[in-house]
Design a protein around this motif. Structure first.
Motif, short mmCIF file in Angstrom:
data_model
loop_
_atom_site.label_atom_id
_atom_site.label_comp_id
_atom_site.label_asym_id
_atom_site.label_seq_id
_atom_site.Cartn_x
_atom_site.Cartn_y
_atom_site.Cartn_z
N ASP A 347 90.65 57.14 -21.98
CA ASP A 347 89.97 58.08 -22.90
C ASP A 347 88.80 57.42 -23.61
O ASP A 347 88.59 57.62 -24.82
N LEU A 348 88.01 56.67 -22.88
CA LEU A 348 86.91 55.90 -23.47
C LEU A 348 85.71 56.83 -23.71
O LEU A 348 85.19 57.45 -22.79
N THR A 349 85.28 56.92 -24.97
CA THR A 349 84.11 57.71 -25.34
C THR A 349 83.09 56.80 -25.99
O THR A 349 83.43 56.03 -26.90
N LEU A 350 81.83 56.88 -25.53
CA LEU A 350 80.81 55.92 -25.93
C LEU A 350 79.56 56.62 -26.43
O LEU A 350 79.18 57.69 -25.94
N SER A 351 78.91 56.00 -27.41
CA SER A 351 77.64 56.48 -27.92
C SER A 351 76.86 55.30 -28.47
O SER A 351 77.45 54.34 -28.97
N TYR A 352 75.53 55.38 -28.37
CA TYR A 352 74.69 54.32 -28.94
C TYR A 352 74.38 54.57 -30.41
O TYR A 352 73.83 53.70 -31.08
N ALA A 353 74.70 55.76 -30.91
CA ALA A 353 74.47 56.06 -32.33
C ALA A 353 75.65 55.57 -33.16
O ALA A 353 76.79 55.53 -32.70
N ARG A 354 75.39 55.20 -34.41
CA ARG A 354 76.47 54.80 -35.31
C ARG A 354 77.33 56.02 -35.62
O ARG A 354 76.81 57.13 -35.80
N PRO A 355 78.64 55.86 -35.70
CA PRO A 355 79.52 57.00 -35.97
C PRO A 355 79.07 57.76 -37.22
O PRO A 355 78.87 57.19 -38.28
N LEU A 358 74.24 60.66 -36.41
CA LEU A 358 73.57 61.85 -35.89
C LEU A 358 74.10 63.12 -36.51
O LEU A 358 73.36 64.06 -36.81
N LYS A 359 75.41 63.14 -36.75
CA LYS A 359 76.01 64.35 -37.33
C LYS A 359 75.50 64.58 -38.74
O LYS A 359 75.19 65.70 -39.15
N THR A 360 75.36 63.50 -39.49
CA THR A 360 74.86 63.62 -40.86
C THR A 360 73.38 64.01 -40.87
O THR A 360 72.95 64.85 -41.65
N LEU A 361 72.61 63.42 -39.99
CA LEU A 361 71.17 63.64 -40.00
C LEU A 361 70.79 65.01 -39.45
O LEU A 361 69.92 65.69 -39.99
N PHE A 362 71.46 65.44 -38.36
CA PHE A 362 71.05 66.67 -37.71
C PHE A 362 72.07 67.81 -37.86
O PHE A 362 71.82 68.92 -37.43
N GLY A 363 73.22 67.52 -38.44
CA GLY A 363 74.23 68.55 -38.61
C GLY A 363 74.89 68.95 -37.32
O GLY A 363 75.49 70.01 -37.21
N GLY A 364 74.79 68.13 -36.30
CA GLY A 364 75.40 68.44 -35.01
C GLY A 364 76.39 67.37 -34.61
O GLY A 364 76.70 66.46 -35.37
N GLU A 365 76.92 67.49 -33.39
CA GLU A 365 77.89 66.51 -32.90
C GLU A 365 77.18 65.25 -32.43
O GLU A 365 76.00 65.29 -32.08
N GLU A 366 77.90 64.13 -32.43
CA GLU A 366 77.32 62.89 -31.94
C GLU A 366 76.80 63.08 -30.51
O GLU A 366 77.35 63.82 -29.72
N LYS A 367 75.70 62.38 -30.19
CA LYS A 367 75.20 62.40 -28.82
C LYS A 367 76.03 61.42 -28.01
O LYS A 367 75.89 60.21 -28.13
N ILE A 368 76.91 61.96 -27.19
CA ILE A 368 77.85 61.14 -26.43
C ILE A 368 77.19 60.69 -25.13
O ILE A 368 76.62 61.50 -24.39
N THR A 369 77.29 59.40 -24.84
CA THR A 369 76.74 58.85 -23.60
C THR A 369 77.77 58.89 -22.47
O THR A 369 77.42 59.11 -21.32
N ALA A 370 79.02 58.68 -22.79
CA ALA A 370 80.11 58.77 -21.81
C ALA A 370 81.34 59.31 -22.53
O ALA A 370 81.62 58.92 -23.67
#
Length: 663
Positions: A347-355, A358-370
Motif C-alpha cells: 500500500d505504498l503511496t508517494l508524493s514529492y509534496a510535503r504532507p 498542497l491541500k492547505t495551499l490549493f484546498g485540494g487533495e495531495e498530488k499523488i505520484t504513485a
C-alpha cells in the motif's frame, strides 16, 4: 530523385598528444530531396561527427583533411560564418539528442521559438507570429505550451518542442542526432510518427543518426553503417535489415533483441571498438570471425554488389547467409532462482509534496505520484518495472532506496520494515540495497581514478579489502586490473556502466536497483551488460528491480513484470505470460508500440492525459485513453484488483473477458 546534399570523400581528424588522428575517413553518401537516410553504428564510430558537418559545425581541435559537403551544389565547408548562420534554421535544421540542454531553462517556450523564427523569417505582425506558434504546436501534437518553461514539460514534450523549433521555417534538410534516446517506447513511436508526417507534409529530407535499428526501420529509406570512421555498408533499409552483407552489419543486427526474438547471449559481436588497435587494412578485422590474414593489410572500400547496395568487405560473397532470428529465450534457471521473499511493498503511496502542503495551499487533495503500490521481490529474482515516462517508476525506486519518504504504506526488506529516510536506516540496511543510476557520467566522480571510486563504498561500510578484491570486482564485470588506474573519462559508456555495477556489487548487496541503466548505450554494449546481469543473478543470487522502457530487454532478462501507468499498477505477471497474453489494455498498448526490425503500420496512441483522474483518487488512470473503455465506471470509480495465478490486473473488465480478448 534530385540530390539535396552530397558528402564526398569526407575525412576529419582530431588533435591529440601524438598529433592529428583521423576519426572519419573517406565517407561518401548523398540524400535526395524528401528522403530519410539513417546513419548507424556503435559509439565512437563517427556518426555524430559526420552529422555536425552537414550543418557546417567544426569543433575546436578538429579539421577536415579531405572532402566536400555539397548542399544544393554549395560546399558548406567553404562558407564563412555569416553564410552558415543564414542557412542553419532556415534551410538546414537540427534536432539534438538531449532537449533539456538544448532549450534555455530561463525562457518560456514561446519566446524561444519566436526568437528562432524572427532570425530567419519576417512575419507581418504579432498576430501572425501567434498564429504560426499555434500552428507549430498543433503540427507536433502539443497544446499551446508557449507560456510554459522547459522544466514544466516531460522529456517527450520537450523533444516535440525542439522539433517544432527545427521545422518552424520549413527546412529542406533535418539532421537528427539520437532524438529518441532515453524516451519510453510509446513516446518514441509518437516522435517517429510525427517525423514521418512532417516529412510528407513539408517534403524535407532527413539524416537520422541512431543506434536503434528497430526504430530506424520505421522511418528510413536507406541506411549507412559506420565502423571506426568508415562506411562499411549502404543499402535500402529493408534490404540491410533482412540481408546484411558486412560481418559488422550482421553482428550489429544480431545484437538487437525484440519482443519476438529476445534471446540471451545472441550478441553477434565480440570485443569493443578500440581505435588504438586498428590494423592498416579492414578496421573490423580484430573483431571479425570471418577475417583472413589479407584483411589485416588490405584496406577495404565500398563497392556496389547490387542495385543500391554497397559493401566494404573482400569476403562478403563467401560468407554464409545470415542466420534466422534466434528462438525466444531468457535467463536460464539455476543458482540464481528465487528462494524466498526479500522485498515487500505494501500500500505504498508517494508524493514529492510535503504532507498537507498542497491541500492547505490549493484546498485540494495531495498530488499523488504513485498510489497503493504492492510489489514483492524474491531473493535471486529480477522484477522489471515498466511504463511510460512520468508513470512513477523512478519515484518508487527512490522510496525503496530511502531517498523519498512515503506518505503511507510500508517497505520491508527480509521481513524487517525499513525506516522511510536514509538517515534513519542502519548501515547494514543501506549496504543491502544498492542503486545503479541511468547515467554513469553523473554517478562516477570524474576527479577520482577507478580504484578510489571502488574503495569509497568499502571504506564507508567498514569492509576490509585488499587489491585482489578490487581486481576480482572488475573481472566479475568483464574488465581487467589495468582499469583501476584510469579516470572515468578514459572509459567508454559501457565500461563506465560496468564500473558502476562493480562498485554496487563490492559491498555484497541483496538487492540492486537498476534505473534505466541501458538507455544511453548502443546495442552491442547493451547486449553485453544484459549478459553480465544475467550471470550475476545466476552466480550470486542478487535480486534486481530492473526499471526500463526497453520491452525486448525486459522479456530477455526479467522473471516478472510490473506495469505502471500514472502512478497505478495496471498489471503484475510472470514475464512469459505477460508477453504472450497481455490481458490489460495498457499492457497491450505498450507491446503494440514496441518496434520490430520490419516496418509496420502502427498508429501512435494518444498521449497520456496531463492530469489523470486516478491521481485525484477517482476512476481508472487509463480512462479517456483506453481502447476498451466500457462506460462511465472507468472515469468515476477506481477499478478493482483481480488476482490471477501469477499476479494481478487492475481493470473494470472481468478477467475472463480480458483473457478471451487476448486470444
Amino acid at each position: 530523385m534530385t540530390k539535396l546534399i552530397a558528402v564526398d570523400n569526407l575525412s576529419i581528424a582530431y588533435a591529440g598528444p601524438a598529433g592529428w588522428t583521423n576519426v572519419v575517413e573517406g565517407v561518401s553518401f548523398d540524400i535526395a530531396r524528401g528522403e530519410a537516410f539513417g546513419l548507424v553504428g556503435e559509439s565512437g564510430s563517427g556518426k555524430s561527427t559526420v552529422a555536425y558537418r552537414l550543418l557546417g559545425y567544426q569543433t575546436p581541435g578538429s579539421r577536415v583533411q579531405t572532402g566536400r559537403v555539397l548542399f544544393d551544389g554549395t560546399d558548406l565547408l567553404q562558407l564563412d560564418a555569416p553564410s552558415l548562420a543564414a542557412l542553419r534554421g532556415r534551410r538546414i535544421a537540427f534536432v539534438p539528442q538531449n532537449p533539456t540542454t538544448a532549450l534555455s531553462p530561463g525562457m518560456r517556450i514561446g519566446s524561444q521559438i519566436r526568437e528562432m523564427i524572427s532570425a530567419h523569417r519576417a512575419l507581418a505582425d504579432d498576430v501572425a507570429m501567434d498564429d504560426r506558434l499555434r500552428e507549430l504546436f498543433g503540427l507536433v501534437g502539443l497544446p499551446d505550451v508557449g507560456r510554459r518553461y522547459p522544466h514544466e514539460l516531460s522529456g517527450g514534450q520537450q523533444q516535440r518542442v525542439t522539433i517544432a523549433m527545427a521545422v518552424a521555417c520549413n527546412p529542406d534538410l533535418l539532421v537528427l542526432d539520437e532524438p529518441t534516446t532515453g524516451l519510453d517506447v510509446t513516446t518514441q513511436r509518437q516522435i517517429v510518427g510525427l517525423l514521418s508526417a512532417l516529412r510528407r507534409r513539408i517534403g524535407m529530407a532527413m539524416l537520422y543518426v541512431t543506434h536503434d535499428l528497430a526504430l530506424l526501420a520505421q522511418i528510413a529509406d536507406r541506411v549507412g553503417v559506420m565502423y571506426a570512421g568508415r562506411l562499411v555498408e549502404t543499402a535500402g533499409c529493408e534490404t540491410l535489415l533482412s540481408r546484411p552483407l558486412h560481418p559488422y552489419s550482421r553482428g550489429l543486427i544480431a545484437s538487437i533483441p525484440t519482443i519476438r526474438h529476445a534471446t540471451l547471449g545472441a550478441t553477434g559481436l565480440k570485443g569493443v571498438l578500440s581505435r588504438d588497435q586498428m590494423p592498416d587494412g579492414c578496421k573490423f578485422q580484430p573483431r571479425c570471425d570471418a577475417a583472413v590474414e589479407a584483411c589485416r593489410s588490405a584496406p577495404q572500400s565500398l563497392r556496389n554488389v547490387d542495385a543500391g547496395h554497397a559493401v566494404a568487405c573482400m569476403r562478403w560473397n563467401e560468407l554464409a547467409p545470415p542466420a534466422p532470428p534466434p528462438r525466444l529465450g531468457k535467463v536460464p534457471d539455476g543458482a540464481g532462482s528465487a528462494t524466498g521473499n526479500l522485498l515487500s511493498l505494501q500500500d505504498l503511496t508517494l508524493s514529492y509534496a510535503r504532507p498537507g502542503w498542497l491541500k492547505t495551499l490549493f484546498g485540494g487533495e495531495e498530488k499523488i505520484t504513485a498510489r497503493e503500490i504492492e510489489i514483492e521481490l524474491n531473493a535471486g529474482e529480477i522484477v522489471a518495472l515498466v511504463g511510460e515516462s512520468g508513470s512513477g517508476k523512478s519515484t518508487i525506486a527512490r522510496a525503496i532506496s530511502g531517498r523519498l519518504a512515503p506518505l503511507s504504506g510500508s517497505i520491508c526488506l527480509s521481513g524487517e520494515q525499513l525506516e522511510p529516510g536514509l538517515s534513519r536506516r542502519s548501515r547494514e540496511q543501506l549496504r543491502q540495497i544498492q542503486y545503479i543510476f541511468q547515467n554513469p557520467d553523473a554517478s562516477l566522480n570524474p576527479r577520482r581514478r577507478v580504484r578510489a571510486i571502488l574503495e569509497r563504498p568499502l571504506d564507508h561500510f567498514g569492509i576490509d579489502f585488499d587489491a585482489a578484491a578490487l581486481e576480482n570486482a572488475l573481472e566479475s564485470v568483464g574488465l581487467h586490473a589495468n582499469y583501476l588506474e584510469r579516470f572515468p573519462e578514459q572509459l567508454s559508456g559501457g565500461e563506465r556502466q560496468r564500473v558502476a555495477i562493480a562498485r554496487a556489487l563490492l559491498v555484497k548487496p541483496q538487492l540492486l536497483i537498476c534505473d534505466e541503466i541501458l538507455s544511453a548505450l548502443d546495442v552491442s554494449v547493451q547486449a553485453k551488460i544484459v549478459e553480465l546481469l544475467a550471470s550475476l543473478k545466476a552466480q550470486h543470487a542478487v535480486a534486481m528491480l530492473f526499471i526500463s522502457h526497453d520491452l525486448a530487454v525486459v522479456r530477455q532478462l526479467a522473471d516478472r513484470v510490473a506495469v505502471l501507468y500514472l502512478g497505478e499498477l495496471m498489471q503484475v505477471s510472470r514475464t512469459d505470460a505477460l508477453f504472450s497474453s497481455p490481458w490489460h489494455p495498457y499492457t497491450e498498448m505498450l507491446l503494440r508500440a514496441a518496434p520490430d526490425l520490419r516496418r509496420d503500420d502502427y498508429r501512435p496512441m494518444p498521449p497520456a492525459m496531463p492530469q489523470s483522474v486516478a491521481v485525484q483518487g477517482k476512476g481508472c488512470a487509463l480512462a479517456g485513453r483506453c481502447p476498451r473503455q466500457v462506460d462511465d465506471r472507468c472515469a468515476q470509480s477506481r477499478p478493482p484488483v483481480q488476482r490471477m495465478a501469477d499476479g494481478f490486473i487492475r481493470c473494470h473488465i472481468p478477467s475472463a473477458q480480458l483473457m478471451a480478448a487476448a486470444g
